[in-house]
Design an enzyme around this catalytic site. Structure first.
Site, short mmCIF file in Angstrom:
data_model
loop_
_atom_site.label_atom_id
_atom_site.label_comp_id
_atom_site.label_asym_id
_atom_site.label_seq_id
_atom_site.Cartn_x
_atom_site.Cartn_y
_atom_site.Cartn_z
N HIS A 64 -3.42 4.33 -1.78
CA HIS A 64 -4.36 4.01 -0.71
C HIS A 64 -4.04 4.84 0.54
CE1 HIS A 64 -3.96 -0.23 -2.69
NE2 HIS A 64 -4.74 0.55 -3.41
N TYR A 102 5.67 -3.23 5.93
CA TYR A 102 5.08 -2.08 6.63
C TYR A 102 4.46 -2.51 7.96
CZ TYR A 102 0.90 -3.69 4.01
OH TYR A 102 -0.10 -4.44 3.45
#
Length: 468
Positions: free
Chosen positions: A70, A133
């Site tokens: 992605h 993240y």
């Protein structure tokens, strides 16, 4: 196995902007501790000051969990809290590095900075892996995303556990091969005030590439209350503000004063906040009118502002607001000449029509052609010298307005003696309208922008070219 005792180091990879970091992890019999993101230390080590706004955790029960590839329109700081991953990154941005691949195993002693548009994927190598993240934008359905199939033959990622043996979501299975991927475009540059003389020069200089967006006041009004929500601002890397209220004398009236403060201060305040909140580089054009013109010698970027009139006061206030933006260039100019009505065209017209003008001879400065400002803006943005204020005008010997008028008369084949020099006081003595005070000395020192590698054009050469 977590690597203890590492020093904080940052390593470049084959993908531009993708940075692999070793993190210090401190452990004992009780467990371990690390600073997963410490802005001051990590920026000093070479990581970008990317301004995260959200922290996400993806917990994975089993070995072999595989997710990706992605590419989102924001930056990510990827690390592991527990467990270990095999990470794969593929550059899906427009440009020469499109399709470049980088892989690495990541445990809690490592992290990786993933720039906007680089595809991200991982496979867990241990059970109970927590994948962490930080991102510098909030998710939006309107954002531009790109995806790549995990099994793409061109990228040819050597997954430790064959993809045929792991669980992959239906969506990830359906992603396109590299030949069919829609690349993530570069962040855009927004030029505000595109209908003005400087805006037109910027458009001519930068051209019509998709990364440049031009808007006039009818399309985007800085003083409008809806301005902060008028764009998805994270899609812009740079804003060039070529819009301003410049009716110097009208600014001394009640109506003009309100308009000048709305455009040059209130609007600029909104623009500065947008730049701060979204990590945007802001280029703002200022004026010699921030000075009172009493200095003997050239004005430098560090001289204190002392504006005389309303216009100068609003420009000085706007400069102060822009200076709060971490990434900013304030370009201070004087006596701007571009398309449309201006001093040079007026003098050429008077010369042609046989009119002998009275021209002020107690104000000194240098002309600044909009083509030079546009070239200077491009130079600063492409070379990225230290942020701050830069004087930019034409180069050469300073002249009064009367001396410049004589040059125009001579260049167009007319007798320069037809120009009559008068004082500012005498020039405006016959008018009953409000007149803004003018700085007597508008000469800007150009050493700083020369040291940054830009050479301003000589005024007389630019004048000759302008007159054709």
């Amino acid at each position: 196995m977590t690597g203890f005792g590492k020093a904080l180091t940052v390593t470049e990879t084959a993908i531009p902007g993708l940075l692999l970091a070793d993190l210090p992890v401190h452990g004992d019999s009780r467990g371990w501790f690390k600073e997963n993101w410490q802005r001051e230390k990590m920026v000093a080590a070479g990581l970008p000051d990317f301004g995260p706004v959200q922290n996400n955790i993806s917990f994975n029960d089993a070995i072999g969990t595989t997710r990706g590839i992605h590419a989102e329109p924001w930056d990510k700081w990827v690390s592991v809290a527990t467990g270990r991953i095999f990470g794969a990154w593929v550059d899906l941005r427009e440009g020469p590095s499109f399709g470049t691949v980088f892989t690495a195993e990541i445990d809690p002693s490592q992290a990786i900075f993933v720039p906007r548009g680089v595809g991200n994927a991982y496979q867990t190598l241990e059970p109970d892996t927590a994948y962490v993240y930080l991102v510098n934008d909030h998710w939006s359905a309107d954002a531009e995303y790109s995806f790549l199939n995990l099994a793409d033959e061109t990228a040819a990622i050597q997954w430790p556990i064959p993809l045929s043996e792991v669980e992959i979501s239906a969506k990830d299975h359906a992603h396109p091969r590299l030949a069919d991927v829609t690349p993530i475009p570069a962040k855009k540059t927004l030029i505000i005030g595109a209908g003005g003389q400087l805006g037109r020069a910027l458009r001519e200089h930068f051209g019509e590439a998709a990364e440049y967006e031009y808007v006039g006041r009818d399309e985007l009004d800085l003083s409008d209350a809806s301005f902060p929500s008028a764009r998805r601002w994270r899609e812009y890397a740079t804003i060039i503000n070529a819009a301003a209220y410049t009716a110097v004398d009208k600014a001394e009236t009640a109506e003009g004063r309100a308009d000048a403060w709305a455009a040059n201060v209130t609007g600029v305040a909104a623009l500065a906040k947008i730049a701060v909140d979204n990590g945007i580089t802001l280029v703002h054009v200022s004026s010699d009118y921030v000075f009172d013109g009493t200095k003997v010698g050239e004005y430098t970027e560090t001289d204190s502002v002392r504006p005389l009139g309303v216009y100068g006061q609003t420009k000085a206030a706007g400069d102060a607001l822009v200076s709060t933006v971490p990434r900013h260039y304030i370009i201070r100019t004087s006596w701007v000449i571009g398309e449309g009505n201006n001093f040079v065209r007026t003098m050429a017209s008077l010369a042609e029509r046989g009119i002998d003008p009275k021209v002020v001879d107690d104000q000194t400065g240098r002309l600044t052609f909009t083509s030079d400002i546009a070239a200077g803006v491009q130079h600063l943005l492409s070379t990225r010298p230290e942020y701050g204020v830069y004087n930019l005008s034409g180069s050469g010997s300073p002249m009064t307005w009367a001396e410049l008028a004589k040059r125009v008369f001579t260049a167009t084949g007319h007798d320069a003696s037809r120009v009559n020099g008068v004082s500012t006081e005498e020039y405006f003595s016959s008018t009953h309208a409000l007149v803004a005070p003018r700085p007597g000395n508008s000469v800007l020192n150009l050493d700083k922008i020369r040291a940054a590698g830009f050479t301003p054009s000589p005024v007389l050469d630019s004048l000759a070219a302008y007159l054709g």
